[in-house]
Design an enzyme around this catalytic site. Structure first.
Site: not given
Ligand SMILES: Cc1cc2nc3c(=O)[nH]c(=O)nc-3n(C[C@H](O)[C@H](O)[C@H](O)COP(=O)(O)OP(=O)(O)OC[C@H]3O[C@@H](n4cnc5c(N)ncnc54)[C@H](O)[C@@H]3O)c2cc1C
Ligand SMILES: Cc1ncc(C[n+]2csc(CCOP(=O)(O)OP(=O)(O)O)c2C)c(N)n1
Ligand SMILES: [Mg+2]
Lengths: 589, 170
Positions: A55, A117-118, A167, A486
């Protein structure tokens, strides 16, 4: 006719309501509580049901479908474990503002609360991870609730909505009510059009800027493709530099000279320094996430900040805003363009020239440089070659979470919105593959690639069975570094190189794994073979796993260590010794 | 850069659909986001449109208070959020039931103080009283404080309800 004869069962009503909401596809998995719905689905041919293998994957698939089409993604799961399995996906959709309607089965109303159940308290469990949720207690409320749920999911800041369906409600009979249009919700009416006074003030600020930067995000994508067109138009009218968040990539063409690349923790040197030194910051639909701001006290300290957002709670949440503008990105941009044209403001050309000169100097650092040798494939190189081979094709990219995700953001170029799906806010490993299925369902002829890590792909690997069943030619491009890269990178930089539990022991043979599911497996670790393998992957009209054996020790740079300021960027492996991470930074994630 | 802001107390009035789960939504928002609730009251106030009013007293810096209001406002069943503290003059009341047990001089003194505070005696036994006291929270606090020395047994408080002064609806 007597009312009983004209009346329809709740399940049939539900299907009718979905069709009226222009739903074409439902991603789901059956179970006891939703059997009446599956029966109704069986008896019709307007709705297509895609049977996933877990899911969570149903929700991610719906997210991929939604993000790549602009429509609402629809999920159908059973009560109890079906609903709880969907929770990660719902949370993901909430964090990234993705419109999803998730239908969950529930035990009959008279058993609710009896530990039947469930049974699970689905509305209780999902309250904090949905934009809104409903428990339908009477069949008479069903159709109206479905229509309202779609309105809520897609309006304002989009998000996931759960409808919990006991249901007995699905089996009771009632007449169908078509949705009333246009819907005027009694309490939820987000502000779409901006305050005209604020637009004038924004133009004043923007026109007078000496060191401006546009910082735009996922909100522009949420607003629809028109917003991206208007953004490009306005940014070009001003001639100002622009950076995108991870979620905003594609809203402005990456090949444009005004584009500075992504900003933030793994953003470019030029983008982050532009944020630090700017005097006017124009945020459109980005939420000042901590991956962006780094150390808050030193975030863009010299700028006046304009923030356009449809959700007032995004404004002034983390960062003080000088000029908040509540409204939809496309509507606001339209107004900004109109007023800019009418006023024909003269910008400070001399100051802007100096600003661009500074930016070019930062660009000159070439912060994404890496060294490819003859022996091992660098992950960056693999992505550059991938991009080379797909750039002229209709392609969509999804990712898992980790280093490969960041490299994909840095090295693939996004020229248009809705072609890039990644889990940004929640950072859900296991997102990319099911999301790619959803994208492929919506765009059967497109090339859909999940850029994956070998650890992440294991989290929803069972979906190989789904892509086999529906002949979805999704490509999984694994950057296999044998590490949770990472995690390993943080352990190297912050925990003295103690690689606690981040090595991926006992990985499967991905080629054989693909074979076992009726997909095709390819593998290479040789830089000289890489192009050939990528071309072969593209040619095969079947699901493919490409196991690209890459350098195990490569780190993702630039990097702003958590809690550091934008100017404290690590640009490469030699930077780290000089800048130990502060204690304050160590507690951050 | 934001100056160091100090926290202050705000009374927020929220008009909501009277539907199952609404209180959980509001309370969950406060606990999930780490806001604090000093007092909360809720009851149906509009039979015809099936609306309830929730009055919450909370503390926070201006930025946090603004965030609380924006977060409340985006809950789907919320019709209106009003910050009575910011909107100027308003009145606040709280009701408490205060049970006191004692005899002799203490009992007489309790009764005398109740009179001063216009607390009503709503139950009396040979050795106990239940007082009903209404007023601003500090008055209720003071009354309870005084009763502590006179045999206080139990207190039940409603939490604050509030409205603006003047004829406008909130
Ligand atoms: C491992 C990892 C590393 C990351 N490193 C980075 C990084 O280096 N740089 C980076 O940028 N991000 C990074 N992120 C992502 C980060 O965590 C955020 O998800 C991201 O920066 C959020 O993007 P955003 O500010 O565009 O907001 P979003 O989460 O896309 O939010 C959208 C915003 O726009 C608003 N909005 C929605 N609809 C409308 C509309 N119609 N008109 C006007 N406004 C609207 C919402 O209210 C909200 O405030 C990383 C994520 C991971 C998993
Ligand atoms: C569901 C979940 N569990 C744990 C993490 C923490 N986490 C972030 S990156 C990462 C490793 C990812 O490894 P891989 O998919 O091999 O990518 P790589 O960084 O090696 O490119 C982990 C464990 C996460 N982001 N999501
Ligand atoms: Mg890895």
């Amino acid at each position: 006719m007597k009312p009983e004869e004209s009346a329809t069962t709740g399940a049939d009503l539900l299907v009718k309501a979905l069709i009226d909401e222009e739903v074409e596809v439902v991603f789901g998995y059956p179970g006891g509580a939703v059997l009446p719905i599956y029966d109704s689905l069986f008896k019709q041919n307007r709705l297509r049901h895609i049977l996933v293998r877990h899911e969570q994957a149903a929700v991610h698939a719906a997210e991929g479908y939604a993000r790549s089409t602009g429509k609402v993604g629809v999920v159908l799961v059973t009560s109890g474990p079906g609903a709880t399995n969907a929770v990660t996906g719902l949370t993901d959709a909430l964090m990234d503002s993705i419109p999803v309607v998730c239908l969950t089965g529930q035990v009959p109303t008279h058993l609710i609360g009896n530990d039947a159940f469930q049974e699970a308290d689905t509305t209780g469990i999902t309250r904090p991870c949905t934009k809104h949720n409903y428990l339908v207690k009477a069949v008479g409320d069903l159709a109206r609730t479905v229509h309202e749920a779609f309105y809520v999911a897609r309006s304002g800041r989009p998000g996931p909505v759960v409808i919990d369906l006991p249901k007995d409600v699905l089996m009771n009979k009632h007449d169908y009510e078509a949705p009333k249009k246009p819907v005027q919700h009694k309490s939820y009416r987000p502000q779409v059009k901006p305050d005209p006074k604020k637009i004038e003030q924004a133009i004043d600020l923007i026109a007078a800027a000496k060191r401006p930067v546009f910082y735009t995000g996922g909100g522009v994508i949420n607003s629809g493709p028109k917003a991206s067109k208007l953004l490009a138009q306005f940014v070009r009218m001003t001639g100002y530099p622009i950076t995108n968040t991870l979620m905003g990539l594609g809203a402005f063409p990456a090949s444009d000279k005004q584009f500075l690349g992504m900003l933030g923790m793994h953003g470019t040197y030029e983008a982050n320094l532009a944020m630090y030194h700017c005097d006017v910051l124009i945020d459109i639909g980005a939420r000042f996430d901590d991956r962006i701001t780094g150390k808050l006290a030193e975030f863009s300290p010299k700028s006046k900040k304009i923030h356009v957002d449809i959700d007032p709670s995004s404004i002034n949440k983390n960062v003080r805003i000088d000029l908040p503008i509540v409204g939809d990105a496309a509507h606001v941009l339209e107004e900004l363009i109109r007023v800019w044209k009418a006023r024909q403001p003269r910008t400070d050309q001399k100051a802007l020239k100096a600003w661009w000169a500074e930016i070019e100097k930062w660009r000159g650092r070439n912060c994404l440089a890496y060294k490819q040798d003859k022996e091992t494939i660098k992950p960056q190189y693999a992505l550059e070659r991938l991009y080379h081979h797909i750039k002229d094709r209709d392609h969509y990219i999804t990712t898992e979470v980790g280093q490969h995700q960041m490299w994909a953001a840095q090295f693939l170029k996004f020229e248009q919105p809705n072609h890039w799906m990644t889990s940004g806010g929640l950072g859900t490993m296991g997102y990319g593959f099911p999301a790619a299925m959803g994208v492929q369902i919506a765009h059967p002829d497109a090339l859909v690639i999940d850029v994956a890590g070998e650890a992440s792909i294991m989290m929803n690997i069972q979906e190989l069975s789904t892509v086999a069943q529906y002949r979805l030619p999704v490509k999984i491009f694994v950057l296999n570094n044998q590490y949770m890269g990472m995690v390993r990178q943080w352990q190297e930089l912050l925990h003295g190189g103690r690689y606690s539990e981040s090595y991926m022991e006992s990985l499967p043979d991905f080629v054989k794994l693909a074979d076992a599911f009726g997909a095709v497996g390819l593998r290479t670790g040789d830089p000289a073979e890489l192009d050939g393998v990528i071309q072969e992957m593209i040619k095969i009209n079947k699901p493919v796993i490409v196991d690209v054996l890459v350098d195990k020790a490569e780190n993702c740079f630039p990097m702003i260590p958590s809690g550091a300021a934008h100017y404290d960027m690590l640009l490469g492996p030699n930077d780290r010794a000089e800048k130990p991470v502060s204690e304050e930074g160590m507690v951050l994630v | 850069m934001s100056p160091i802001e100090s926290a202050s107390r705000h009374t927020i009035s929220i008009l909501v659909d009277n539907e199952p789960g609404i209180l959980a939504r509001v309370v969950g928002l406060f606990s999930g986001r780490g806001y604090n609730i000093e007092s909360l009251t809720v009851a149906k106030t509009n039979e015809k449109e099936n609306l309830s009013r929730i009055t919450i007293v909370t503390t926070g810096t201006p930025m946090v208070i603004e965030q609380i209001k924006a977060q409340l406002d985006r809950l789907v069943p919320v019709h209106r959020v009003r910050d009575l503290t910011l909107e100027g003059e308003h009145v606040e009341r709280e009701l408490a039931l205060v049970k006191v047990k004692g005899s002799g001089e203490k009992r007489v003194e309790a009764l005398r103080l109740a009179d001063v505070f216009r607390a009503k005696v709503i139950d009396a036994k040979n050795d106990s009283f239940v007082f009903e006291v209404t007023g601003a929270s500090d008055k209720v606090d003071t009354f309870i404080g005084l009763m502590e020395k006179l045999g206080l047994v139990d207190v039940g408080r409603t939490g604050i309800v509030a409205t603006t002064r003047g004829g406008e609806a909130i």
